[in-house]
Design a protein around this motif. Structure first.
Motif, PDB file in Angstrom:
ATOM      1  N   GLU A 285       0.851  -1.188   0.000  1.00 25.58           N
ATOM      2  CA  GLU A 285       0.000   0.000   0.000  1.00 25.58           C
ATOM      3  C   GLU A 285       0.884   1.234   0.000  1.00 25.58           C
ATOM      4  O   GLU A 285       1.897   1.280   0.689  1.00 25.58           O
TER       5      GLU A 285
ATOM      6  N   GLU B 295      -4.530   9.728  -0.679  1.00 19.90           N
ATOM      7  CA  GLU B 295      -5.315   8.518  -0.880  1.00 19.90           C
ATOM      8  C   GLU B 295      -4.420   7.291  -0.908  1.00 19.90           C
ATOM      9  O   GLU B 295      -3.258   7.364  -1.305  1.00 19.90           O
TER      10      GLU B 295
ATOM     11  N   PHE C 292      -3.375   3.523  -2.304  1.00 18.59           N
ATOM     12  CA  PHE C 292      -3.402   2.740  -3.537  1.00 18.59           C
ATOM     13  C   PHE C 292      -2.732   1.403  -3.296  1.00 18.59           C
ATOM     14  O   PHE C 292      -1.762   1.312  -2.547  1.00 18.59           O
TER      15      PHE C 292
ATOM     16  N   ARG D 205      -7.422   1.789  -8.459  1.00 21.58           N
ATOM     17  CA  ARG D 205      -6.567   1.896  -7.278  1.00 21.58           C
ATOM     18  C   ARG D 205      -5.274   1.100  -7.316  1.00 21.58           C
ATOM     19  O   ARG D 205      -4.698   0.806  -6.269  1.00 21.58           O
TER      20      ARG D 205
END
Length: 66
Positions: A19, A29, A31, A57
């Protein structure tokens, strides 16, 4: 997305889905991340560069030269 920097928050490596937090759209954010070099491991806290993006994502990353 390509060319943006992010910080690893979940270990990235072979057989793992890591991540990365990326600053985008006025916020930060998360991903799902994979290494751009197949057998590379990238530890938590490392700075990375996005080299490929697959909406919505998923990103492929490489270590940033900091």
């Amino acid at each position: 997305m390509v060319g943006k920097q992010g910080r690893v928050t979940g270990k990235i490596g072979p057989g793992l889905v890591g991540e990365v937090m990326v600053a985008i759209r006025g916020g930060v954010e998360a991903f799902y991340a994979h290494p751009s070099v197949p057998d590379e491991e990238i530890s938590v806290g490392s700075i990375v560069i996005v080299v490929d993006y697959f909406p919505p994502r998923t990103i492929y990353v490489a270590r940033a030269l900091v």
